[in-house]
Motif scaffolding. Structure first.
Motif, short mmCIF file in Angstrom:
data_model
loop_
_atom_site.label_atom_id
_atom_site.label_comp_id
_atom_site.label_asym_id
_atom_site.label_seq_id
_atom_site.Cartn_x
_atom_site.Cartn_y
_atom_site.Cartn_z
N CYS A 110 11.05 -47.56 12.93
CA CYS A 110 11.63 -46.22 12.89
C CYS A 110 12.01 -45.94 11.43
O CYS A 110 12.84 -46.63 10.85
N LYS A 111 11.39 -44.91 10.85
CA LYS A 111 11.66 -44.64 9.44
C LYS A 111 13.06 -44.08 9.21
O LYS A 111 13.57 -44.11 8.10
N CYS A 112 13.70 -43.57 10.27
CA CYS A 112 15.08 -43.12 10.11
C CYS A 112 16.01 -44.29 9.82
O CYS A 112 17.01 -44.14 9.12
N CYS B 4 10.73 -38.23 12.08
CA CYS B 4 12.13 -38.70 12.20
C CYS B 4 12.88 -38.54 10.87
O CYS B 4 13.90 -37.84 10.81
N CYS C 152 13.69 -44.65 19.41
CA CYS C 152 12.77 -43.84 18.59
C CYS C 152 11.39 -43.80 19.22
O CYS C 152 10.93 -44.79 19.81
ZN LIG Z 1 13.04 -42.87 14.44
#
Ligand SMILES: [Zn+2]
Length: 225
Positions: free
Chosen positions: A153-155, A179, A146
């Motif tokens: 990483c917020k995903c 993301c 990311c």
């Molecule tokens: Zn991410």
């Protein structure tokens, strides 16, 4: 089983301003002291991509000469939340909708801010540890692939909810929200994220206050149950 999840960025989204920056402004140490630089200078190094978001935040917090308690009290007293957020949390609690914070800010100031309005919801953020006046940082959602690396990483946060088949509404404003905005089912955007959503044909509407999300959830809730 919960079928709808609302994930919200914190600084400049759930909070009307950037609480991290409010802390840097309030507690900027004397720049004449060795090792101390104006926090804006550190932020500019991040804007110029010289350092990561994680590094910017760490450097700016580490030079503060204040206890955790003093910072927490400052945040609590400033009552920083955007209007409608407490009402949105109550709406979610009454309608079996999950709601959580997905932030690149620090856990302790987010907790203090939510506390100021007696809100208790899950917080996914940077974790901080205080030992002998030393502050350390942990990124439980870091992902090498990311762009946010070495930060969170917020995903990764979103995947925890999406994995159980939930429909995801995401609210955010800045680059760290790109993301999850690409992966969410619907987005509420402010500032930079508005342009990003337009450019990437993401389904979104502008976030004014959190009453906008309550209105949207009321209209669409039948689709999820
Ligand atoms: Zn991410």
């Amino acid at each position: 089983m919960l079928l709808l999840t609302i994930l919200c960025d914190f600084d400049d989204t759930v909070a009307a301003a950037n609480v991290g920056q409010s802390i840097f402004k309030r507690f900027q140490p004397d720049v004449m002291l060795p090792g101390v630089v104006p926090w804006e200078e550190i932020r500019n190094r991040y804007s110029d991509r010289e350092i990561s978001l994680a590094k910017y935040q760490e450097l700016a917090f580490l030079q503060l000469d204040q206890s955790k308690t003093i910072i927490e009290n400052f945040v609590r007293e400033s009552r920083p939340l955007r209007s409608g957020f407490k009402e949105l949390v109550e709406f979610c609690n009454n309608n079996d909708i999950a709601i959580a914070i997905t932030s690149h800010g620090l856990d302790f100031y987010i907790t203090a801010a939510l506390d100021s309005e007696d809100i208790n919801i899950p917080i996914h953020s940077v974790e901080t540890y205080f030992e002998k006046s030393e502050m350390t940082f942990k990124y439980p959602y870091a992902d090498k692939s990311c762009f946010a690396w070495p930060g969170n990483c917020k995903c990764k946060m979103l995947e925890q909810y999406q994995g159980s088949g939930d429909t995801i509404i995401y609210a955010g404003d800045s680059t760290s929200d790109a993301c999850p905005a690409l992966r969410a089912d619907y987005v509420f955007a402010r500032d930079w994220l508005v342009t990003f959503c337009t450019d990437n044909a993401i389904n979104y509407q502008k976030l004014g206050s959190f009453y906008d999300i309550i209105d949207y959830a009321k209209k669409t809730i039948g689709d999820y149950k």
